[in-house]
Design an enzyme around this catalytic site. Structure first.
Site, PDB file in Angstrom:
ATOM      1  N   LYS A  11     -26.264   4.023 -33.665  1.00 44.05           N
ATOM      2  CA  LYS A  11     -27.129   3.369 -34.630  1.00 44.05           C
ATOM      3  C   LYS A  11     -26.820   1.933 -34.334  1.00 44.05           C
ATOM      4  O   LYS A  11     -25.659   1.504 -34.058  1.00 44.05           O
ATOM      5  CB  LYS A  11     -27.189   4.202 -35.990  1.00 44.05           C
ATOM      6  CG  LYS A  11     -27.799   5.473 -36.000  1.00 44.05           C
ATOM      7  CD  LYS A  11     -27.906   5.747 -37.612  1.00 44.05           C
ATOM      8  CE  LYS A  11     -28.577   7.052 -37.472  1.00 44.05           C
ATOM      9  NZ  LYS A  11     -28.962   7.480 -38.950  1.00 44.05           N
ATOM     10  N   TYR A  51     -38.691   9.294 -37.440  1.00 47.17           N
ATOM     11  CA  TYR A  51     -38.001   9.584 -38.766  1.00 47.17           C
ATOM     12  C   TYR A  51     -39.380  10.153 -39.650  1.00 47.17           C
ATOM     13  O   TYR A  51     -39.327  10.114 -40.820  1.00 47.17           O
ATOM     14  CB  TYR A  51     -37.365   8.556 -39.473  1.00 47.17           C
ATOM     15  CG  TYR A  51     -35.929   8.606 -38.999  1.00 47.17           C
ATOM     16  CD1 TYR A  51     -35.068   9.642 -39.255  1.00 47.17           C
ATOM     17  CD2 TYR A  51     -35.386   7.348 -38.320  1.00 47.17           C
ATOM     18  CE1 TYR A  51     -33.777   9.451 -38.810  1.00 47.17           C
ATOM     19  CE2 TYR A  51     -33.956   7.497 -38.029  1.00 47.17           C
ATOM     20  CZ  TYR A  51     -33.342   8.562 -38.065  1.00 47.17           C
ATOM     21  OH  TYR A  51     -31.874   8.371 -37.945  1.00 47.17           O
ATOM     22  N   ARG A  87     -22.801  18.062 -35.004  1.00 46.47           N
ATOM     23  CA  ARG A  87     -22.838  17.587 -36.624  1.00 46.47           C
ATOM     24  C   ARG A  87     -21.584  17.644 -37.220  1.00 46.47           C
ATOM     25  O   ARG A  87     -21.098  17.002 -37.981  1.00 46.47           O
ATOM     26  CB  ARG A  87     -23.873  18.694 -37.082  1.00 46.47           C
ATOM     27  CG  ARG A  87     -25.398  18.766 -36.949  1.00 46.47           C
ATOM     28  CD  ARG A  87     -26.173  17.622 -37.249  1.00 46.47           C
ATOM     29  NE  ARG A  87     -26.160  17.297 -38.602  1.00 46.47           N
ATOM     30  CZ  ARG A  87     -26.964  16.464 -39.419  1.00 46.47           C
ATOM     31  NH1 ARG A  87     -27.944  15.741 -38.600  1.00 46.47           N
ATOM     32  NH2 ARG A  87     -26.826  16.285 -40.610  1.00 46.47           N
ATOM     33  N   THR A  93     -23.749  12.975 -44.103  1.00 46.56           N
ATOM     34  CA  THR A  93     -24.574  11.931 -43.860  1.00 46.56           C
ATOM     35  C   THR A  93     -23.896  10.927 -44.730  1.00 46.56           C
ATOM     36  O   THR A  93     -24.062   9.616 -44.267  1.00 46.56           O
ATOM     37  CB  THR A  93     -25.959  12.361 -44.480  1.00 46.56           C
ATOM     38  OG1 THR A  93     -26.552  13.329 -43.993  1.00 46.56           O
ATOM     39  CG2 THR A  93     -26.988  11.157 -44.681  1.00 46.56           C
ATOM     40  N   ARG A 104     -18.554   9.580 -38.943  1.00 46.87           N
ATOM     41  CA  ARG A 104     -18.903   8.924 -40.199  1.00 46.87           C
ATOM     42  C   ARG A 104     -17.806   8.271 -41.026  1.00 46.87           C
ATOM     43  O   ARG A 104     -18.177   7.413 -41.548  1.00 46.87           O
ATOM     44  CB  ARG A 104     -20.018   9.640 -40.685  1.00 46.87           C
ATOM     45  CG  ARG A 104     -21.550   9.508 -39.932  1.00 46.87           C
ATOM     46  CD  ARG A 104     -22.408  10.584 -40.381  1.00 46.87           C
ATOM     47  NE  ARG A 104     -23.753  10.298 -39.859  1.00 46.87           N
ATOM     48  CZ  ARG A 104     -25.096  11.232 -40.134  1.00 46.87           C
ATOM     49  NH1 ARG A 104     -24.401  12.359 -40.644  1.00 46.87           N
ATOM     50  NH2 ARG A 104     -26.041  10.850 -39.563  1.00 46.87           N
ATOM     51  N   ASN A 114     -24.970   4.672 -41.051  1.00 54.52           N
ATOM     52  CA  ASN A 114     -23.903   5.761 -41.018  1.00 54.52           C
ATOM     53  C   ASN A 114     -23.603   6.218 -39.362  1.00 54.52           C
ATOM     54  O   ASN A 114     -23.308   7.133 -39.217  1.00 54.52           O
ATOM     55  CB  ASN A 114     -24.281   7.020 -41.755  1.00 54.52           C
ATOM     56  CG  ASN A 114     -25.665   7.564 -41.349  1.00 54.52           C
ATOM     57  OD1 ASN A 114     -26.347   7.060 -40.410  1.00 54.52           O
ATOM     58  ND2 ASN A 114     -26.277   8.598 -41.976  1.00 54.52           N
ATOM     59  N   HIS A 117     -26.851   9.320 -35.174  1.00 55.20           N
ATOM     60  CA  HIS A 117     -28.026  10.292 -35.566  1.00 55.20           C
ATOM     61  C   HIS A 117     -27.723  11.613 -34.717  1.00 55.20           C
ATOM     62  O   HIS A 117     -27.077  11.459 -33.498  1.00 55.20           O
ATOM     63  CB  HIS A 117     -29.348   9.871 -35.164  1.00 55.20           C
ATOM     64  CG  HIS A 117     -30.305  11.319 -35.036  1.00 55.20           C
ATOM     65  ND1 HIS A 117     -30.925  11.577 -36.190  1.00 55.20           N
ATOM     66  CD2 HIS A 117     -30.875  11.874 -34.106  1.00 55.20           C
ATOM     67  CE1 HIS A 117     -31.732  12.935 -35.899  1.00 55.20           C
ATOM     68  NE2 HIS A 117     -31.534  13.090 -34.516  1.00 55.20           N
ATOM     69  N   GLU A 128     -36.812  15.898 -29.626  1.00 54.74           N
ATOM     70  CA  GLU A 128     -36.178  14.586 -29.850  1.00 54.74           C
ATOM     71  C   GLU A 128     -35.820  14.094 -28.515  1.00 54.74           C
ATOM     72  O   GLU A 128     -35.874  12.972 -28.134  1.00 54.74           O
ATOM     73  CB  GLU A 128     -35.105  14.572 -30.787  1.00 54.74           C
ATOM     74  CG  GLU A 128     -35.517  14.585 -32.276  1.00 54.74           C
ATOM     75  CD  GLU A 128     -34.246  14.844 -33.324  1.00 54.74           C
ATOM     76  OE1 GLU A 128     -34.546  14.929 -34.331  1.00 54.74           O
ATOM     77  OE2 GLU A 128     -33.173  14.762 -32.971  1.00 54.74           O
TER      78      GLU A 128
HETATM   79  P1  IDP Z   1     -28.771  12.825 -41.099  1.00 53.57           P
HETATM   80  O1  IDP Z   1     -28.823  11.765 -40.116  1.00 53.57           O
HETATM   81  O2  IDP Z   1     -27.279  13.346 -41.425  1.00 53.57           O
HETATM   82  O3  IDP Z   1     -29.454  14.290 -40.440  1.00 53.57           O
HETATM   83  P2  IDP Z   1     -31.000  13.030 -43.017  1.00 53.57           P
HETATM   84  O4  IDP Z   1     -31.205  13.518 -44.285  1.00 53.57           O
HETATM   85  O5  IDP Z   1     -31.742  13.485 -41.651  1.00 53.57           O
HETATM   86  O6  IDP Z   1     -29.604  12.763 -42.392  1.00 53.57           O
HETATM   87  O7  IDP Z   1     -31.470  11.410 -42.924  1.00 53.57           O
HETATM   88  C1  IDP Z   1     -31.845  10.683 -41.844  1.00 53.57           C
HETATM   89  C2  IDP Z   1     -31.034   9.080 -42.060  1.00 53.57           C
HETATM   90  O8  IDP Z   1     -31.547   8.352 -43.242  1.00 53.57           O
HETATM   91  C3  IDP Z   1     -29.607   9.297 -42.370  1.00 53.57           C
HETATM   92  O9  IDP Z   1     -28.960   9.401 -41.358  1.00 53.57           O
HETATM   93  C4  IDP Z   1     -29.495   7.857 -42.984  1.00 53.57           C
HETATM   94  O10 IDP Z   1     -29.203   6.932 -41.922  1.00 53.57           O
HETATM   95  C5  IDP Z   1     -30.752   7.675 -43.722  1.00 53.57           C
HETATM   96  N1  IDP Z   1     -30.723   8.305 -45.123  1.00 53.57           N
HETATM   97  C6  IDP Z   1     -30.316   9.471 -45.581  1.00 53.57           C
HETATM   98  N2  IDP Z   1     -30.313   9.542 -46.932  1.00 53.57           N
HETATM   99  C7  IDP Z   1     -30.338   8.199 -47.331  1.00 53.57           C
HETATM  100  C8  IDP Z   1     -30.327   7.642 -48.527  1.00 53.57           C
HETATM  101  O11 IDP Z   1     -30.098   8.309 -49.728  1.00 53.57           O
HETATM  102  N3  IDP Z   1     -30.410   6.165 -48.802  1.00 53.57           N
HETATM  103  C9  IDP Z   1     -30.667   5.509 -47.751  1.00 53.57           C
HETATM  104  N4  IDP Z   1     -30.611   6.099 -46.328  1.00 53.57           N
HETATM  105  C10 IDP Z   1     -30.328   7.287 -46.346  1.00 53.57           C
HETATM  106 MG    MG Z   2     -31.374  14.579 -40.023  1.00 49.55          MG
END
Ligand code: IDP
Ligand code: MG
Length: 140
Positions: A11, A51, A87, A93, A104, A114, A117, A128
């Site tokens: 990212k 997204y 993962r 996350t 992370r 973070n 992805h 994807e």
């Molecule tokens: P993941 O990347 O671990 O699969 P997801 O729930 O799919 O997590 O969320 C996608 C992305 O959205 C996260 O990697 C992060 O960049 C962002 N994100 C997720 N939850 C939050 C939040 O509560 N606040 C701000 N950004 C978030």
């Molecule tokens: Mg995700």
């Protein structure tokens, strides 16, 4: 467990801090092979589509702005159980909840910025990968 492919993004927070090599070293040390990779600058339309599952979430607009704030590196990773393995290597996350030694935990700035992805299922990995790569660009 069969050899699998997953989709990964380094990212903008990580490209900005010149950490693409560090992230790749952690992926490779974790047993994954980078079989396709390119550096792109996502458009808002690409980020919103990618997204789309999160479009009702309060962080959706901020997430799309972040993902288009600088270059990203999109990747296809290959290895045993690659979706779940990636993962594990990525960590939770929210970096505050991520295990020591995960990308992370070691690299991420915040729950949004973070650093990486990773696909959450083999089905989403296939979708994807096809969104960003032609078959001819993936060389295993
Ligand atoms: P993941 O990347 O671990 O699969 P997801 O729930 O799919 O997590 O969320 C996608 C992305 O959205 C996260 O990697 C992060 O960049 C962002 N994100 C997720 N939850 C939050 C939040 O509560 N606040 C701000 N950004 C978030
Ligand atoms: Mg995700």
């Amino acid at each position: 467990m069969a050899v699998q492919r997953t989709f990964s993004i380094i990212k903008p927070d990580a490209t900005r801090r010149n950490l693409t090599g560090k992230v790749n070293a952690m992926l490779e040390a974790g047993g994954l092979r980078i079989v396709a990779q390119k550096r792109i600058h996502m458009t808002q339309a690409q980020a919103a589509s990618f997204y789309g599952v999160h479009k009702e979430r309060p962080f959706f607009k901020s997430l799309c702005d972040f993902m288009t704030s600088g270059p990203v590196v999109v990747q296809v990773l290959e290895g045993e159980n690659a979706v779940a393995r990636n993962r594990e290597i990525m960590g939770a996350t929210n970096p505050a909840n991520a295990e020591p030694g995960t990308i992370r935990k070691e690299v991420a700035e915040s729950i949004e910025a973070n650093s990486v992805h990773g696909s959450d299922s083999p089905e989403n990995a296939a979708i994807e990968i096809a969104y960003f790569f032609a078959g001819s660009e993936i060389v295993g």
